[in-house]
Design an enzyme around this catalytic site. Sequence first.
Site, PDB file in Angstrom:
ATOM      1  N   ASN A   1     -10.042   0.327  -0.412  1.00 45.32           N
ATOM      2  CA  ASN A   1      -8.580   0.358  -0.340  1.00 45.32           C
ATOM      3  C   ASN A   1      -8.020  -0.260  -1.626  1.00 45.32           C
ATOM      4  OD1 ASN A   1      -5.873  -0.038   0.165  1.00 45.32           O
ATOM      5  ND2 ASN A   1      -6.164  -0.824   2.244  1.00 45.32           N
TER       6      ASN A   1
ATOM      7  N   HIS B   1      -3.165   7.662   1.898  1.00 45.49           N
ATOM      8  CA  HIS B   1      -3.571   6.328   1.445  1.00 45.49           C
ATOM      9  C   HIS B   1      -4.988   6.085   1.969  1.00 45.49           C
ATOM     10  CE1 HIS B   1      -3.859   2.169   0.644  1.00 45.49           C
ATOM     11  NE2 HIS B   1      -3.662   1.766   1.887  1.00 45.49           N
TER      12      HIS B   1
ATOM     13  N   CYS C   1       0.827  -1.227   0.000  1.00 47.95           N
ATOM     14  CA  CYS C   1       0.000   0.000   0.000  1.00 47.95           C
ATOM     15  C   CYS C   1       0.855   1.268   0.000  1.00 47.95           C
ATOM     16  CB  CYS C   1      -0.937   0.013   1.196  1.00 47.95           C
ATOM     17  SG  CYS C   1      -2.143  -1.312   1.129  1.00 47.95           S
TER      18      CYS C   1
HETATM   19  O1  UT7 Z   1      -3.785  -0.632   3.363  1.00 44.27           O
HETATM   20  C1  UT7 Z   1      -2.923  -1.361   4.174  1.00 44.27           C
HETATM   21  C2  UT7 Z   1      -3.114  -0.993   5.558  1.00 44.27           C
HETATM   22  N1  UT7 Z   1      -4.349  -1.574   6.058  1.00 44.27           N
HETATM   23  C3  UT7 Z   1      -5.072  -0.874   6.873  1.00 44.27           C
HETATM   24  O2  UT7 Z   1      -4.769   0.248   7.115  1.00 44.27           O
HETATM   25  C4  UT7 Z   1      -6.231  -1.555   7.553  1.00 44.27           C
HETATM   26  C5  UT7 Z   1      -6.156  -1.255   9.006  1.00 44.27           C
HETATM   27  N2  UT7 Z   1      -7.199  -1.835   9.779  1.00 44.27           N
HETATM   28  C6  UT7 Z   1      -8.501  -1.464   9.694  1.00 44.27           C
HETATM   29  O3  UT7 Z   1      -8.883  -0.673   8.878  1.00 44.27           O
HETATM   30  C7  UT7 Z   1      -9.432  -2.015  10.729  1.00 44.27           C
HETATM   31  O4  UT7 Z   1      -8.705  -2.670  11.730  1.00 44.27           O
HETATM   32  C8  UT7 Z   1     -10.504  -2.969  10.156  1.00 44.27           C
HETATM   33  C9  UT7 Z   1     -11.507  -2.197   9.340  1.00 44.27           C
HETATM   34  C10 UT7 Z   1      -9.826  -4.040   9.318  1.00 44.27           C
HETATM   35  C11 UT7 Z   1     -11.259  -3.651  11.294  1.00 44.27           C
HETATM   36  O5  UT7 Z   1     -11.813  -2.678  12.175  1.00 44.27           O
HETATM   37  P1  UT7 Z   1     -11.595  -2.799  13.744  1.00 44.27           P
HETATM   38  O6  UT7 Z   1     -12.362  -1.721  14.360  1.00 44.27           O
HETATM   39  O7  UT7 Z   1     -10.116  -2.821  13.978  1.00 44.27           O
HETATM   40  O8  UT7 Z   1     -12.269  -4.165  14.067  1.00 44.27           O
HETATM   41  P2  UT7 Z   1     -11.634  -5.499  14.686  1.00 44.27           P
HETATM   42  O9  UT7 Z   1     -10.709  -6.138  13.709  1.00 44.27           O
HETATM   43  O10 UT7 Z   1     -11.110  -5.204  16.058  1.00 44.27           O
HETATM   44  O11 UT7 Z   1     -12.931  -6.371  14.805  1.00 44.27           O
HETATM   45  C12 UT7 Z   1     -14.036  -5.949  15.601  1.00 44.27           C
HETATM   46  C13 UT7 Z   1     -15.149  -6.955  15.425  1.00 44.27           C
HETATM   47  C14 UT7 Z   1     -14.700  -8.395  15.501  1.00 44.27           C
HETATM   48  O12 UT7 Z   1     -15.685  -9.131  16.161  1.00 44.27           O
HETATM   49  P3  UT7 Z   1     -15.539  -9.553  17.710  1.00 44.27           P
HETATM   50  O13 UT7 Z   1     -14.263 -10.333  17.771  1.00 44.27           O
HETATM   51  O14 UT7 Z   1     -15.470  -8.252  18.451  1.00 44.27           O
HETATM   52  O15 UT7 Z   1     -16.763 -10.346  17.966  1.00 44.27           O
HETATM   53  C15 UT7 Z   1     -14.639  -8.825  14.055  1.00 44.27           C
HETATM   54  O16 UT7 Z   1     -14.830 -10.208  13.898  1.00 44.27           O
HETATM   55  O17 UT7 Z   1     -15.718  -6.781  14.101  1.00 44.27           O
HETATM   56  C16 UT7 Z   1     -15.789  -8.056  13.477  1.00 44.27           C
HETATM   57  N3  UT7 Z   1     -15.697  -7.880  12.038  1.00 44.27           N
HETATM   58  C17 UT7 Z   1     -16.780  -7.689  11.276  1.00 44.27           C
HETATM   59  N4  UT7 Z   1     -18.086  -7.613  11.553  1.00 44.27           N
HETATM   60  C18 UT7 Z   1     -18.934  -7.384  10.543  1.00 44.27           C
HETATM   61  C19 UT7 Z   1     -14.594  -7.876  11.250  1.00 44.27           C
HETATM   62  N5  UT7 Z   1     -14.944  -7.677   9.972  1.00 44.27           N
HETATM   63  C20 UT7 Z   1     -16.290  -7.565   9.947  1.00 44.27           C
HETATM   64  C21 UT7 Z   1     -17.232  -7.331   8.932  1.00 44.27           C
HETATM   65  N6  UT7 Z   1     -18.535  -7.259   9.265  1.00 44.27           N
HETATM   66  N7  UT7 Z   1     -16.886  -7.199   7.634  1.00 44.27           N
END
Ligand code: UT7
Length: 324
Positions: free
Chosen positions: A281, A251, A114
């Site tokens: 993204n 980005h 990225c």
């Molecule tokens: O471009 C390269 C660099 N990449 C990035 O910059 C991405 C960086 N990360 C992010 O943007 C975020 O971490 C995400 C969008 C990927 C995830 O958001 P988050 O607020 O960090 O969520 P999390 O990973 O802590 O997950 C929270 C909850 C989890 O459920 P539990 O364990 O709390 O029950 C996940 O399983 O959200 C759940 N979850 C979803 N729920 C509904 C993860 N993906 C989804 C989804 N729909 N698509």
Amino acid sequence: MTIRAVVRGVGHYLPARVVENAEFEGKLDTTDEWIRSRTGIERRHFAAEGETTSQLAIKAAEAALADAGLNAGDIDAIVVATSTPDFTFPSVATMVQAGLGNTNAFAFDVQAVCAGFVFALANANGMILSGQAKRVLVIGAETFSRIMDWADRGTCVLFGDGAGALIVEAAEGTGTAADRGILASDLHSDGRYRELLYVDGGVSTNGRSGHLRMQGNAVFKHAVQKLAETAHTALEKAGLTPDDVSWIVPHQANLRIITATAERMQVPMERVVVTVADHGNTSAASIPLALSTARARGQIKAGDLIVTEAIGGGLAWGSVVLRW
Ligand code: UT7
């Protein structure tokens, strides 16, 4: 006299197929509301079957050449930032060269995921300042839809396909921060974090192209801290401060990261280019896509001071400060 790498043209291309968040609702345990509120993404474009990264890159390059009023033969170096090449080799850049009908440029790919476009642009600047090239076509092009695990809701809703291109050319400057062109860059990598964001396939491991794997939350924390830091450092190198910034062009991974970075830099969101809602993204394509979109929206004008910043797999991250 100081040589600067000045922007001469910009362009982009997005594949025709638009996929709204709602399309994932029937296939995965997810909702439009979750995707919007956690990422700011509303839709993304996916390449058609058979549509390759080089094809997207060529269309973006043609748009940038038209914008610059140049012919393909006027370019003497082509750099493509991508992690989703058509083939293991040759480079996408050589395929772009052939597609454009250029025979006099040297062409190669840069792979910093990225952060790839920032790395490619910093390299293009180096080639111009060292006299190796006069006019460089710098492209970010990706088909991340090809490396998604469609059963992994934590990643497959985040990414999209597309390409953006920028032409930079040597021009005389005064050596001050008032010059047009690239004023400073700042690049970093830390390979200890490989496990946080990688693709589980490759030529010398299992011979497959593999799927993207990400510990999103851990990457998020690195992003929020490292992006503001690198942007500050690049501004400092240019002898500038966040007050001088016309536009942050970040980005486009997650609106929450974009907002947090702007807050840390104390730059109001009115001066941040945001395209993540419509593109998702697009990895190395996201910054040139955002630059081209912002120009088309009338946001970016000649003389504006722009800071681009990105982080991705590696980890690799960095920023470029330039005056449009
Ligand atoms: O471009 C390269 C660099 N990449 C990035 O910059 C991405 C960086 N990360 C992010 O943007 C975020 O971490 C995400 C969008 C990927 C995830 O958001 P988050 O607020 O960090 O969520 P999390 O990973 O802590 O997950 C929270 C909850 C989890 O459920 P539990 O364990 O709390 O029950 C996940 O399983 O959200 C759940 N979850 C979803 N729920 C509904 C993860 N993906 C989804 C989804 N729909 N698509």
